[in-house]
Each structure stands twice: as structure tokens, then as C-alpha cells.
Design an enzyme around this catalytic site. Structure first.
Site, PDB file in Angstrom:
ATOM      1  N   HIS A  78      -4.581 -11.855 100.910  1.00  0.00           N
ATOM      2  CA  HIS A  78      -5.955 -11.080 100.509  1.00  0.00           C
ATOM      3  C   HIS A  78      -5.578 -10.398  99.000  1.00  0.00           C
ATOM      4  O   HIS A  78      -6.363 -10.733  97.976  1.00  0.00           O
ATOM      5  CB  HIS A  78      -6.529 -10.157 101.477  1.00  0.00           C
TER       6      HIS A  78
ATOM      7  N   GLU B  37      -7.828  -7.344  90.221  1.00  0.00           N
ATOM      8  CA  GLU B  37      -9.392  -7.184  90.045  1.00  0.00           C
ATOM      9  C   GLU B  37      -9.917  -6.347  89.584  1.00  0.00           C
ATOM     10  O   GLU B  37     -10.773  -6.207  88.718  1.00  0.00           O
ATOM     11  CB  GLU B  37      -9.996  -7.557  91.750  1.00  0.00           C
TER      12      GLU B  37
HETATM   13  C1  BEZ Z   1      -5.424  -3.129 104.698  1.00  0.00           C
HETATM   14  O1  BEZ Z   1      -5.244  -3.887 105.990  1.00  0.00           O
HETATM   15  O2  BEZ Z   1      -4.488  -2.493 104.380  1.00  0.00           O
HETATM   16  C2  BEZ Z   1      -6.774  -3.382 103.772  1.00  0.00           C
HETATM   17  C3  BEZ Z   1      -8.068  -4.156 104.257  1.00  0.00           C
HETATM   18  C4  BEZ Z   1      -8.865  -4.193 103.424  1.00  0.00           C
HETATM   19  C5  BEZ Z   1      -8.896  -3.491 102.334  1.00  0.00           C
HETATM   20  C6  BEZ Z   1      -7.858  -2.760 102.031  1.00  0.00           C
HETATM   21  C7  BEZ Z   1      -6.652  -2.648 102.777  1.00  0.00           C
END
Ligand code: BEZ
Ligand code: FE2
Length: 404
Positions: free
Chosen positions: A180, A210
Site C-alpha cells: 500500500h 503521494e
Molecule cells: C494502517 O493499517 O496502518 C493504515 C491503513 C490505512 C491508512 C493508514 C494506515
């Protein structure tokens, strides 16, 4: 075998007039029609209308199908308010986006000439729709989760999704891996996923630098993300700095998406490690992330591709529209050369970055082609007019089969 007789064929570097094209799954020959007819006497012949143009099908390297239900639910203007609105509306958006909703998004791409897309899948709910799409698909199983305590569970779920995508056995479907972002994935998870991608030769994608909020948080553990992480995840520090994140990808060339806020040094590293930048101009504008400096990318010799992102940060998945926005956003670029670069970025350059046998009208390449009717005889500014006029796509061939 099929022989198509368009008036014009747009190749990577020239406009061919009065040539025909013979193909089955791949392009066999581009030549004078009479020569092809003798060579392939049993071929089906398709005659096209006046001012017809055949060109490579488009490649949209970054889309989120699971969020296709969004029209006006998410808050635009700035990254953190948008992210909070995604978190708030996530369950609603995902549960409203059934197979029919995702098919609509896929059809929107088909009707606007996209013959290959990269689906970033956060939960695998789009696997069915992607498997049933007529297009070639890179199915990027996305890994997310910054909390160490959750790592094993999240990794197990990720592996299951990777396996499910590997079980899809159809022409033009490629399982792939997405990480991600630097702020949202624990480095242990990144290492494990990159090892799988490397061992199994799976294409890779990630979001990187981003927003300004991401930059401040990952570099200095401050800014708008500090409140977000403290509140939601009880974290005071980013799990990766941008440099640590890039070090993990040293031997794993990836599609690095957005990269609007990267430093010169980070861009140099992206270049040295063979990454490709995915530029989504509409998404960048709607989420308040600014405009990437394409001159800087070009002087650092980093390849970049134009893509739409998902309907969670766009109003369309039409790549011609996206290129039009890019054309106006990057107003310092020379108009016609930039229009040509944009078209290359969604055809031959995208195929090169993904190592796919598509994106070119050339013998031996897969017959992924679109046909449109120009209103008039094309002139030397054809690429510009293709972007401005958005001619109706009359037909689409994918791996030699008529898909529209
Ligand atoms: C996380 O799992 O750390 C996360 C998920 C979405 C946005 C930001 C952090
Ligand atoms: Fe994205």
C-alpha cells in the site's frame, strides 16, 4: 486469421496510410492489403469506414475497482480529510459495489479503449469481475497494515488472496503484488511480500510520496498524519522512512504511484533501482496533492505512465480524458510532443514497464488494438486531436478477439 483494412494505422513512431493488418492472437503482418490477401487467402476481411484509424489498445496501470460505487460520497480537496472519508464510508462503498458495479467500471474502460488494466485489490472482492473481464488484467493483491501485532493475520489473508488470484487460469490474467504505502505497511510484511513477488516473478506496485502529509509523517513523524496515527493506531512514529521504504525495493522494480512529493535524492534512487512512476493527474488534483514535475522526472531519466487511479479519486476511468487533464495540468510542456508522450505512456511505454507483449502495432505483438473514426483526414497534430476530440471507439480487439 483476420485482415483489417483501416485507412490509417498509428504505430509507435509513424502514421501508416492504406496498409492492412493480418492477425490472429498476435499481429502477423502489416502490409499492402493485396499482399496480405494472397498470403492469407482464408482470412476474414474487415473493411473499415472512411478516416478509420487503428491504434494500440490503452493500458491503465492503476485502478481500484472495489471503490467503483463512489460518486459524491468522498471528501475532495486535501489528503487527510479524503482518507478519513474513505475510512468512514469504506464499508458502505464496498458493500454497494457488487459484481454489476465493478463490471460497469470495467466496461467504462473497454468503451474508452483500455485493453489492459492493473487492478489494485485491497480485499479480493474484485477477483471475479477482473477474472471475467475481456481485458488483460494485472491483479495486484494489496498488502496493508502497519501494526506488528496484526502482521501474521494480515499476511495470512494476503497469501490467501494471492493464491486465489493464482488459481485464475485464463489468457491475459496476471497475479501481482501491491504494497500500500510507506506509512501503512510494516517493514516485516513488506520484506515477506517482496520475497514472494521476487521468487514468483510477480509484477509489483506501491503508492509512494503521494501527499505532503505522507512526506511530513514519514520523514519527520509530524504533520496531519501524526494526529491520525495517534488516534487510530496509537503510533508516534512512521513504520518506514521514505528511504527505508525504497531500500526494501532495491532489487524489486515496481510501479511507484503518485510520487508527487519525492525529493531529488529519492527520485535518483527510483531511477537507479529501475522503478516506473505512475502519474494520476485527476486524483492528485482532487486530493490536493499538487502536480508532479515531469521535467524533473525526465531529466532524471525515470519512465512515467499516465493512469486514472480508481473512482474513489476520479469521476471517470477513461484514459483519453485523463490524458486531456494531464495536457492542461502540465501547461509548460510543448503541446504536441507532450500529447505524443502521453499516448506512448499508455501504450508502448506501459507495455515495456510491465514486460507485456502488447502496446505496439508491430509484428509479433499481441493483437490488442482499438479502432476509431476520425472526423477528417488526420494531420501532423493527430495525437493532440486524439486526446482533445475523444473519438468514439468503434471496435476493440484483445488478443485477436473482438471485444467490442
Ligand atoms: C494502517 O493499517 O496502518 C493504515 C491503513 C490505512 C491508512 C493508514 C494506515
Ligand atoms: Fe491508488
Amino acid at each position: 486469421m483476420i485482415i483489417i483494412k483501416p485507412n490509417y494505422i498509428l504505430t509507435e513512431n509513424e502514421l501508416l496510410k492504406n496498409r492492412a493488418i493480418a492477425f490472429d492472437k498476435t499481429i502477423k503482418s502489416i502490409d499492402d492489403f493485396n499482399i496480405l490477401h494472397v498470403k492469407y487467402p482464408d482470412a476474414k476481411i474487415v473493411e473499415l469506414e472512411k478516416n478509420s484509424l487503428l491504434m494500440p489498445g490503452l493500458i491503465n496501470t492503476h485502478v481500484h475497482l472495489e471503490f467503483s460505487a463512489n460518486k459524491t460520497s468522498l471528501e475532495y480537496g486535501s489528503f487527510l480529510p479524503w482518507l478519513n472519508s474513505v475510512i468512514k464510508n469504506r464499508d458502505d462503498l464496498i458493500s454497494t459495489c457488487n459484481d454489476e458495479c465493478m463490471k460497469k467500471a470495467i466496461d467504462m474502460m473497454l468503451h474508452s479503449g483500455t485493453t489492459t488494466f492493473g487492478a489494485i485489490s485491497s480485499q479480493g472482492l474484485d477477483l471475479n469481475s477482473a477474472a471475467n473481464a475481456k481485458q488483460n488484467v494485472l491483479f495486484f493483491n494489496e498488502l496493508i497494515g502497519s501494526q506488528a501485532v496484526m502482521a501474521d493475520a494480515l499476511y495470512g489473508d494476503f497469501l490467501e488472496r494471492v493464491d486465489a488470484s493464482k488459481s485464475i487460469q485464463r489468457e491475459g490474467f496476471y497475479p501481482a503484488v501491491a504494497i500500500h504505502s510507506p506509512y501503512s505497511v510494516h517493514p516485516i510484511l513488506i520484506k515477506r511480500a517482496l520475497e514472494i513477488a521476487k521468487n514468483e516473478n510477480l509484477p509489483l506496485s506501491a503508492h509512494f510520496m503521494e501527499s505532503d502529509a505522507e512526506k511530513q509523517w514519514c520523514e519527520n513523524n509530524c504533520g496531519e498524519f501524526a494526529t491520525f496515527f495517534k488516534e487510530f493506531l496509537k503510533q508516534d512514529y512512521s513504520v518506514n522512512t521514505p528511504d527505508e521504504f525504497l531500500s526494501l525495493f532495491e532489487n524489486s522494480p515496481a510501479l511507484m504511484t503518485h510520487v508527487v512529493q519525492a525529493t531529488k535524492e529519492q527520485l535518483q534512487k527510483l531511477h537507479d533501482d529501475g522503478h516506473t512512476i505512475i502519474h494520476c493527474p485527476v486524483s492528485n488534483r482532487l486530493l490536493g496533492n499538487g502536480a508532479i514535475d515531469l521535467d524533473v522526472l525526465e531529466s532524471a531519466d525515470i519512465p512515467w505512465l499516465c493512469a486514472t487511479d480508481g473512482l474513489s479519486s476520479n469521476y471517470t476511468l477513461n484514459l483519453f480524458e485523463e490524458m486531456k487533464i494531464a495536457l492542461f495540468m502540465h501547461h509548460g510542456q510543448d503541446l504536441l510532443p507532450f500529447a505524443k508522450k502521453l499516448i506512448h505512456s499508455v501504450t508502448c511505454k506501459a507495455a515495456d514497464a510491465l514486460n507485456l507483449n502488447t502496446g505496439y502495432i508491430k509484428e509479433g505483438k499481441n493483437a490488442d488494438m482499438i479502432i476509431l473514426n476520425l472526423d477528417e483526414v488526420p494531420n501532423e497534430q493527430l495525437e493532440l486531436h486524439l486526446i482533445l476530440q475523444q473519438y468514439k471507439i468503434q471496435s476493440v480487439y484483445i488478443n485477436g478477439k473482438e471485444a467490442l
